[in-house]
Design a protein around this motif. Structure first.
Motif, PDB file in Angstrom:
ATOM      1  N   ASP A  88       0.814  -1.219   0.000  1.00 13.66           N
ATOM      2  CA  ASP A  88       0.000   0.000   0.000  1.00 13.66           C
ATOM      3  C   ASP A  88       0.849   1.271   0.000  1.00 13.66           C
ATOM      4  O   ASP A  88       0.366   2.349   0.317  1.00 13.66           O
ATOM      5  N   THR A  89       2.128   1.150  -0.377  1.00 10.82           N
ATOM      6  CA  THR A  89       3.039   2.295  -0.432  1.00 10.82           C
ATOM      7  C   THR A  89       3.371   2.623  -1.891  1.00 10.82           C
ATOM      8  O   THR A  89       3.733   1.742  -2.661  1.00 10.82           O
ATOM      9  N   VAL A  90       3.241   3.901  -2.238  1.00  7.26           N
ATOM     10  CA  VAL A  90       3.575   4.378  -3.584  1.00  7.26           C
ATOM     11  C   VAL A  90       4.523   5.565  -3.452  1.00  7.26           C
ATOM     12  O   VAL A  90       4.309   6.441  -2.622  1.00  7.26           O
ATOM     13  N   VAL A  91       5.581   5.577  -4.249  1.00 10.14           N
ATOM     14  CA  VAL A  91       6.497   6.716  -4.289  1.00 10.14           C
ATOM     15  C   VAL A  91       6.573   7.222  -5.724  1.00 10.14           C
ATOM     16  O   VAL A  91       6.327   6.481  -6.671  1.00 10.14           O
ATOM     17  N   ALA A  92       6.893   8.503  -5.871  1.00 13.07           N
ATOM     18  CA  ALA A  92       6.992   9.095  -7.205  1.00 13.07           C
ATOM     19  C   ALA A  92       8.233   9.970  -7.275  1.00 13.07           C
ATOM     20  O   ALA A  92       8.593  10.642  -6.317  1.00 13.07           O
ATOM     21  N   ARG A  93       8.866   9.947  -8.413  1.00 12.98           N
ATOM     22  CA  ARG A  93       9.993  10.845  -8.720  1.00 12.98           C
ATOM     23  C   ARG A  93       9.434  11.901  -9.653  1.00 12.98           C
ATOM     24  O   ARG A  93       8.842  11.594 -10.689  1.00 12.98           O
ATOM     25  N   LEU A  94       9.596  13.180  -9.280  1.00 13.72           N
ATOM     26  CA  LEU A  94       8.992  14.283 -10.017  1.00 13.72           C
ATOM     27  C   LEU A  94      10.039  15.191 -10.636  1.00 13.72           C
ATOM     28  O   LEU A  94      11.131  15.340 -10.115  1.00 13.72           O
ATOM     29  N   ARG A  95       9.665  15.830 -11.730  1.00 15.29           N
ATOM     30  CA  ARG A  95      10.477  16.877 -12.336  1.00 15.29           C
ATOM     31  C   ARG A  95       9.649  18.158 -12.264  1.00 15.29           C
ATOM     32  O   ARG A  95       8.482  18.178 -12.628  1.00 15.29           O
ATOM     33  N   CYS A  96      10.260  19.207 -11.794  1.00 16.72           N
ATOM     34  CA  CYS A  96       9.571  20.487 -11.662  1.00 16.72           C
ATOM     35  C   CYS A  96      10.442  21.553 -12.317  1.00 16.72           C
ATOM     36  O   CYS A  96      11.639  21.616 -12.074  1.00 16.72           O
ATOM     37  N   SER A  97       9.843  22.368 -13.174  1.00 11.05           N
ATOM     38  CA  SER A  97      10.597  23.457 -13.796  1.00 11.05           C
ATOM     39  C   SER A  97       9.672  24.657 -13.949  1.00 11.05           C
ATOM     40  O   SER A  97       8.459  24.514 -13.994  1.00 11.05           O
ATOM     41  N   GLY A  98      10.260  25.822 -13.980  1.00 15.45           N
ATOM     42  CA  GLY A  98       9.462  27.028 -14.118  1.00 15.45           C
ATOM     43  C   GLY A  98      10.300  28.270 -13.878  1.00 15.45           C
ATOM     44  O   GLY A  98      11.515  28.258 -14.042  1.00 15.45           O
TER      45      GLY A  98
END
Length: 53
Positions: free
Chosen positions: A23-33
């Motif tokens: 029941d564990t989910v992880v995410a790798r994100l990219r953020c730019s702006g």
């Protein structure tokens, strides 16, 4: 705190990778702006940024 970040830094977020186990989910994100709003007392310099984490 996340909403303050979104208000100060315009741009987009992309999910780069996800992983799940049980029941564990992880995410790798990219953020730019562009830093256009006050963030933690720092005036907006108007510079572009990109981070992945």
């Amino acid at each position: 705190m996340f909403s303050m970040l979104v208000e100060a830094l315009s741009g987009c977020q992309d999910v780069v990778q996800t992983a799940a186990e049980g029941d564990t989910v992880v995410a790798r994100l990219r953020c730019s702006g562009t830093h256009l709003g006050v963030w933690r007392g720092h005036a907006p310099p108007g510079r572009r940024f990109e981070c992945v984490g």
